[in-house]
Design an enzyme around this catalytic site. Structure first.
Site, PDB file in Angstrom:
ATOM      1  N   TYR B 235       1.010  -1.071  -0.112  1.00 17.01           N
ATOM      2  CA  TYR B 235      -0.257   0.026  -0.027  1.00 17.01           C
ATOM      3  C   TYR B 235       0.915   1.247   0.032  1.00 17.01           C
ATOM      4  CZ  TYR B 235      -3.850  -2.853   0.173  1.00 17.01           C
ATOM      5  OH  TYR B 235      -4.667  -4.093  -0.134  1.00 17.01           O
ATOM      6  N   HIS B 382      -0.275 -11.484 -11.185  1.00 18.94           N
ATOM      7  CA  HIS B 382      -0.934 -10.480 -10.178  1.00 18.94           C
ATOM      8  C   HIS B 382      -0.232  -9.345 -10.076  1.00 18.94           C
ATOM      9  CE1 HIS B 382      -3.093  -8.731  -6.860  1.00 18.94           C
ATOM     10  NE2 HIS B 382      -1.861  -9.097  -5.882  1.00 18.94           N
ATOM     11  N   PHE B 383       0.919  -9.280  -9.508  1.00 12.59           N
ATOM     12  CA  PHE B 383       1.596  -8.131  -9.061  1.00 12.59           C
ATOM     13  C   PHE B 383       2.439  -7.193 -10.160  1.00 12.59           C
ATOM     14  CE2 PHE B 383       4.742 -11.123  -7.397  1.00 12.59           C
ATOM     15  CZ  PHE B 383       5.920 -10.873  -8.257  1.00 12.59           C
ATOM     16  N   ARG B 445       7.142 -19.755  -9.423  1.00 11.44           N
ATOM     17  CA  ARG B 445       7.785 -18.503  -9.643  1.00 11.44           C
ATOM     18  C   ARG B 445       9.281 -18.521  -9.183  1.00 11.44           C
ATOM     19  NH1 ARG B 445       5.872 -14.369  -4.759  1.00 11.44           N
ATOM     20  NH2 ARG B 445       7.717 -13.252  -5.550  1.00 11.44           N
ATOM     21  N   ARG B 446       9.974 -17.553  -9.233  1.00 11.07           N
ATOM     22  CA  ARG B 446      11.548 -17.517  -8.642  1.00 11.07           C
ATOM     23  C   ARG B 446      12.200 -18.630  -9.081  1.00 11.07           C
ATOM     24  NH1 ARG B 446      10.970 -15.312  -2.478  1.00 11.07           N
ATOM     25  NH2 ARG B 446      10.850 -13.242  -3.265  1.00 11.07           N
TER      26      ARG B 446
HETATM   27  C1  HEM Z   1      10.057  -4.462 -18.222  1.00  7.89           C
HETATM   28  C2  HEM Z   1       9.172  -4.705 -17.629  1.00  7.89           C
HETATM   29  C3  HEM Z   1       9.170  -5.973 -16.549  1.00  7.89           C
HETATM   30  C4  HEM Z   1       9.568  -7.032 -16.977  1.00  7.89           C
HETATM   31  C5  HEM Z   1       9.933  -7.754 -18.299  1.00  7.89           C
HETATM   32  C6  HEM Z   1       9.331  -7.942 -15.973  1.00  7.89           C
HETATM   33  C7  HEM Z   1       9.497  -9.387 -15.759  1.00  7.89           C
HETATM   34  C8  HEM Z   1       9.628 -10.205 -14.813  1.00  7.89           C
HETATM   35  C9  HEM Z   1       9.615 -11.531 -14.717  1.00  7.89           C
HETATM   36  C10 HEM Z   1       9.738 -12.428 -15.666  1.00  7.89           C
HETATM   37  C11 HEM Z   1       9.442 -11.927 -13.254  1.00  7.89           C
HETATM   38  C12 HEM Z   1       9.402 -13.165 -12.802  1.00  7.89           C
HETATM   39  C13 HEM Z   1      10.594 -14.069 -12.355  1.00  7.89           C
HETATM   40  C14 HEM Z   1      10.411 -15.443 -11.579  1.00  7.89           C
HETATM   41  O1  HEM Z   1       9.337 -15.484 -11.150  1.00  7.89           O
HETATM   42  O2  HEM Z   1      11.324 -16.065 -11.732  1.00  7.89           O
HETATM   43  C15 HEM Z   1       9.611 -10.858 -12.622  1.00  7.89           C
HETATM   44  C16 HEM Z   1       9.589 -10.566 -11.082  1.00  7.89           C
HETATM   45  C17 HEM Z   1       8.935  -9.773 -10.483  1.00  7.89           C
HETATM   46  N1  HEM Z   1       8.919  -8.321 -11.091  1.00  7.89           N
HETATM   47 FE1  HEM Z   1       8.905  -7.713 -12.711  1.00  7.89          FE
HETATM   48  N2  HEM Z   1       9.033  -7.280 -14.837  1.00  7.89           N
HETATM   49  C18 HEM Z   1       8.925  -5.804 -15.091  1.00  7.89           C
HETATM   50  C19 HEM Z   1       8.636  -4.771 -14.684  1.00  7.89           C
HETATM   51  C20 HEM Z   1       8.261  -5.113 -13.209  1.00  7.89           C
HETATM   52  C21 HEM Z   1       7.841  -3.538 -12.336  1.00  7.89           C
HETATM   53  C22 HEM Z   1       7.483  -2.272 -12.890  1.00  7.89           C
HETATM   54  C23 HEM Z   1       7.708  -4.011 -11.121  1.00  7.89           C
HETATM   55  C24 HEM Z   1       7.406  -3.307  -9.957  1.00  7.89           C
HETATM   56  C25 HEM Z   1       7.394  -1.938  -9.802  1.00  7.89           C
HETATM   57  C26 HEM Z   1       7.993  -5.506 -11.006  1.00  7.89           C
HETATM   58  C27 HEM Z   1       8.295  -6.302  -9.938  1.00  7.89           C
HETATM   59  C28 HEM Z   1       8.442  -7.531  -9.881  1.00  7.89           C
HETATM   60  C29 HEM Z   1       8.622  -8.348  -8.595  1.00  7.89           C
HETATM   61  C30 HEM Z   1       8.449  -7.612  -7.224  1.00  7.89           C
HETATM   62  C31 HEM Z   1       9.096  -9.644  -8.988  1.00  7.89           C
HETATM   63  C32 HEM Z   1       9.214 -10.609  -8.094  1.00  7.89           C
HETATM   64  C33 HEM Z   1      10.704 -11.031  -7.745  1.00  7.89           C
HETATM   65  C34 HEM Z   1      10.737 -12.005  -6.783  1.00  7.89           C
HETATM   66  O3  HEM Z   1      10.209 -13.414  -6.779  1.00  7.89           O
HETATM   67  O4  HEM Z   1      11.631 -12.077  -5.835  1.00  7.89           O
HETATM   68  N3  HEM Z   1       8.697  -5.874 -12.300  1.00  7.89           N
HETATM   69  N4  HEM Z   1       9.354  -9.657 -13.493  1.00  7.89           N
END
Ligand code: HEM
Ligand SMILES: [Cu+2]
Ligand SMILES: [Cu+2]
Lengths: 275, 580, 66
Positions: B235, B382-383, B445-446
């Site tokens: 939030y 979702h996030f 995930r992860r």
């Molecule tokens: C270019 C834009 C983005 C792409 C291509 C992208 C792609 C991804 C992908 C593929 C994952 C999955 C990783 C996994 O589960 O193994 C991920 C995880 C995540 N993304 Fe993004 N994302 C983008 C932008 C963002 C933005 C703008 C945010 C938040 C402001 C964000 C927050 C997160 C978070 C918190 C995770 C989880 C990290 C974790 O599991 O520790 N992402 N993203």
């Protein structure tokens, strides 16, 4: 406070929606009795896992009726045991703990899913109706090779399922003319005694010089293995009957097999005689 | 020459700090977005150019840079704007303001370098612990110190806004708190309350442990303290976006905010309810009784209320704006909205995606259905709709309005801006739809390589290959969108020429003003006390029982340094070795 | 033009979730569209929207809107 009529209506709709959600979920959780992970599993010091009654010998055991328990130890990057087999129409309570970091124990694509936190034991009860094969994976990051952490769950038809295990111990060599024994340990993890027959077969193939002994031998013993216990059988073998050479043998108990080869040597060729 | 009245003309000193904060935020977005593309391509096996062990370094950086650095630097910038603009007075001492900015930057630097150590051998540090840093993973102490500095920096920023407000109150004893300030202050109050959790987790346990002062921690306890902070932080990201939807979107639509009192009620509800819900991230954790999980679930559902109210107000305000612009009919008023304005369109699209994200969030919040989706790619889908779009796209869109305010320059290319926000919407549609679907049939995930040896996934619909392609496509569009955004911002700042046509620095007026609500709504002490009581009710028993069962410092848990990279086959050997 | 260029761009963007989600939902009812079929449907919708947008509107009320 001055609230517009539309706002009031919306507020009411929103509240009804929320209360509806809570009611549905509460019913869903309490009604059909889906078991949640909670604190029932208790705590454990990871250093004592090997001395723990449940986790020192992890795997499936029978509790009674169609109820089973499965103990699993997770550690980077494997589960012990990695494969779990249970019968259809059973209720299985999983106990999972971790030796090192946080893992998960997740049956892919189902709601069988729990975190595995070191120091805690996750207890999770699952009903298996139909036979099937499932993948098990770890969905909590647990280090550099986290993605290699996997296992397997087999739900087999009831009539193909048992918890009998067989291990055999026998010398590899014996001198012609001596007695030797093939020890067979049968363990039973069902909650009732296992009454069965153990069979030893020795088939003779090898020939030495001009002497050929064509002889198959079958020995049977009746055995009762107590619930959650084991029983060791001794099959006495008199090598005089065989002659020198390699003799393959197989012990069969309740559909499980153990096998080996006994080499009978001449007295002059060495070998350590009777075991 | 016409008198221009942009923010930079009113508060030139503050504008410099805000610019610095926004640029820190944009830098994090650019790096984080690039890493997101690497992840998207690696997991789906479209392109793998890093070893899979390094994937987790990348993922740690993506998480930290985007949900901590990008979002919170933007927040402090925008809240500084909100407080100074709506109170019509500058901060008390600009050196203090630069002080907290510097502290947050130093913290970010420490965290960043320690994460970078995971792939750069020359840096003798490692923090491959992901942004949740669950013990017994142990990061380098610099990671924890950096995190603390960053959070304390935000605390000081909050203090800065509070004392500006106190000074204003002295001069205006009988006035209601202006809405933007009210929003910033209520947000900071629950931030103070909730970040205590992570502060205790780090200062009492993880940091001393990483320094060797204590030799064991209780993993369930530090995890619970993390989520005590981990839901409210959601939030914390969202509130600046809500503030922009309440105070900017109606104005950009050409109208006024529907109701000031309702906006206040919404923020009060967030203050009260944000914290006592964190256990909903632990539905699958052992060691927490079912009853506590139920309390968290119920609180979470009530937390839907302020978001549903926001949906109403935002749409109603947009409609009002459209009708002011001559819009008519049941739905044709939509045509009258300023769709050519990237600030408006970006925010509207972000709000729409938030509705979808809220829907999948309700599913997450359901205690029993959570067992199906927990830690699956559904959650990542979702996030990326919520923080990754509702928040991120709103921030990018708002920048098309704010950067001119802060620099006095026109946006370099507004049409490109419109293409950029639309591209984000399209890219995120592809990526999040595929992620949600993938989660339903079990893709976790992860995970660097969600392709297993002993089994394969069985999608009810379509194929895994198709899902992978959709994720890769979405990720590529999103990254392109990030670069278009950054290019536009850079060229505006360094290339653009100063313009007199920058609109005045104002925010939306209201149809129904604060005088329509009782004064008690502005009683921050009252709402804070209620929030504290609810937190005590929701958390004291779970924490007590966790400590009672596992001990304050856990049952002899050895630290696990992720830097120790071993061959998995050797590990399997060692597994067999320790098994009796 | 019935709507502004900006409005047209946004409508086209809206088609993306519409098609992607429609495909997901249809599949629950056993109707499975291949990627090519989905693409063709998308294209058809885009053309339909373009025609609708370009069609000369009878009044001039909308023309003056942003
Ligand atoms: C270019 C834009 C983005 C792409 C291509 C992208 C792609 C991804 C992908 C593929 C994952 C999955 C990783 C996994 O589960 O193994 C991920 C995880 C995540 N993304 Fe993004 N994302 C983008 C932008 C963002 C933005 C703008 C945010 C938040 C402001 C964000 C927050 C997160 C978070 C918190 C995770 C989880 C990290 C974790 O599991 O520790 N992402 N993203
Ligand atoms: Cu694991
Ligand atoms: Cu949450």
């Amino acid at each position: 406070m001055n609230i517009h009529t539309y706002e009031k209506t919306w507020l009411a709709v929103a509240m009804v929606l929320i209360v509806g959600f809570i009611a549905t979920i509460t019913y869903g959780a309490v009604g059909p009795g889906i078991a949640m992970i909670d604190d029932d599993g208790g705590t454990i010091d990871p250093d004592t896992i090997n001395d723990d009654e449940r986790f020192s010998d992890p795997g499936v055991t029978h509790v009674g009726g169609n109820e089973y328990e499965a103990a699993v130890v997770a550690q980077a990057w494997a589960y012990t045991p990695s494969e779990i087999t249970v019968p259809a129409n059973s209720t299985v309570t999983f106990y999972v703990t971790s030796r090192d970091v946080t893992h998960s124990y997740t049956v892919a694509g189902t709601n069988v899913n729990t975190m595995v936190v070191p120091g805690q034991v996750s207890e999770m009860t699952v009903e298996f109706d139909e036979p099937g094969e499932y993948g098990i994976l770890c969905n909590e990051y647990c280090g550099a090779y986290h993605h290699t952490m996997e296992g397997k769950l087999n739900v087999v038809p009831e009539d193909e399922f048992d918890l009998t295990e067989l291990s055999t111990e026998a010398p590899d060599e014996a001198q012609l003319g001596n007695q030797t024994t093939i020890n067979t340990t049968v363990s039973n993890d069902m909650n009732y005694d296992l009454e069965t027959t153990a069979t030893l077969e020795i088939g003779n193939q090898t020939v030495e010089q001009d002497q050929t002994v064509e002889q198959d031998q079958t020995v049977e013993q009746d055995v009762t293995v107590p619930a959650h216990g084991s029983e060791t059988l001794e099959f006495a073998v008199d090598t005089t009957d065989f002659g020198t050479g390699d003799h393959d043998w197989t012990v069969t108990v309740d559909g499980h097999e153990g096998s080996g080869t006994l080499t009978v040597t001449n007295a002059t060729e060495g070998g350590d005689g009777d075991a | 020459m016409a008198m221009r009245n942009a923010y930079i003309d009113q508060f030139p000193e503050e504008a410099r700090v805000i610019r610095a904060a926004l640029w820190s935020s944009f830098l994090a977005l650019m790096i984080g977005g690039t890493l997101g593309l690497i992840q998207g391509l690696h997991r789906t096996n479209v392109l793998r150019f890093i070893p899979s062990q390094d994937y987790y370094t990348v993922l740690t950086a993506h998480g930290v840079l985007l949900v901590i650095t990008f979002t919170i630097f933007f927040l402090v910038g925008i809240f500084t704007w909100a407080v100074t603009t709506s109170l019509d007075r500058g901060v008390k001492d600009i050196r203090f303001t630069w002080g907290w900015y510097a502290m947050m930057s130093l913290g970010t630097l420490l965290v960043g370098v320690s994460i970078l150590g995971g792939v750069v051998d020359q840096i003798p540090m490692n923090a491959d612990v992901l942004y949740t840093f669950y013990s017994p993973f142990q990061a380098h102490p610099a990671f924890y110190v950096g995190f603390v500095l960053f959070v304390v920096g935000t605390w000081l920023a909050g203090f800065d806004w509070f004392r500006t407000w106190w000074a204003w109150k002295k001069d205006n004893p009988d006035e209601r708190i202006p809405l933007p300030t009210f929003m910033a202050l209520t947000t900071m109050l629950f931030w103070y309350l909730s970040s205590i959790g992570v502060a205790i987790s780090i200062l009492a346990f993880l940091l001393p442990w990483s320094l060797g002062i204590i030799d064991s921690v209780n993993p369930l306890l530090t995890r619970t303290l993390f989520w005590f902070f981990g839901h409210p932080v959601v939030y914390f990201w969202l509130m600046p976006a809500y503030m922009l939807w309440y105070t900017m979107l109606p104005k950009l639509s050409g109208g006024k905010l529907f109701s000031d009192p309702l906006a206040r009620v919404v923020f009060v509800l967030f203050l009260i309810l944000s914290t006592p819900v964190g256990i909903h991230h632990q539905y699958l954790d052992p060691g927490i009784a079912e009853g506590f999980k139920f309390i968290a679930m119920t609180n979470t559902m009530f937390l839907l209320l302020p978001s549903l109210l926001t949906a109403f107000t935002v749409v109603a305000s947009m409609e009002h704006g459209a009708r002011q612009r001559g819009g008519e009919g049941y739905l044709s008023w939509l045509k009258a909205l300023p769709w050519r304005d990237p600030a408006f369109t970006g925010m509207a699209l972000a709000g729409l995606m938030f509705a979808a994200g809220g829907f999948s969030g309700m599913i997450n919040a359901g205690l029993s259905i959570n067992y199906l989706v927990h830690n699956s790619w559904w959650v990542v889908g979702h996030f990326h709709l919520t923080v990754g779009t509702a928040v991120a796209l709103t921030f990018m869109a708002a920048s098309y309005w704010f950067i001119p305010q802060l620099t006095g320059k026109e946006i370099w290319n507004r049409s490109l801006g419109l293409v950029q926000v639309v591209l984000w919407f399209i890219g995120m549609t592809f990526m999040s739809n595929a992620m949600h679907r993938a989660g339903l049939f079990g893709i976790p995930r992860r995970t660097a390589e969600p392709q297993y040896e002993g089994f394969s996934f069985d999608p009810a619909v379509g194929t895994v290959a198709e899902i992978d392609a959709q994720v890769a496509l979405g990720a590529a569009l999103l990254t392109l969108s990030v670069y278009l955004f950054i290019t536009n911002m850079v060229l505006t700042t360094i290339g653009g020429s100063t313009s007199d046509a920058i609109p005045d620095n104002t925010y939306a007026g209201t149809l129904s003003g604060p005088e329509d609500s009782p004064a008690i709504i502005d009683n921050l002490k009252l709402w804070t006390s209620i929030a504290v009581v609810l937190v005590i009710i929701a958390y004291s028993l779970p924490l007590a029982s966790i400590i009672d069962a596992g001990g304050l410092f856990g049952p002899g848990i050895d630290p696990w340094k992720p830097s120790v990279v071993v061959d998995p086959s050797l590990v399997l050997e060692s597994v067999r070795g320790v098994m009796p | 033009m019935r709507i502004s260029k900006g409005g047209l761009l946004v409508i086209m963007a809206f088609l993306t979730p519409l098609i992607v989600e429609l495909r997901t939902v249809l599949s629950w009812f056993g109707i499975r569209l291949s990627v090519v079929e989905t693409g063709a449907l998308g294209l058809a919708l885009i053309v339909a929207v373009l025609i609708w947008a370009m069609w000369p509107s009878n009044g001039d009320t909308e023309a003056k809107l942003a």
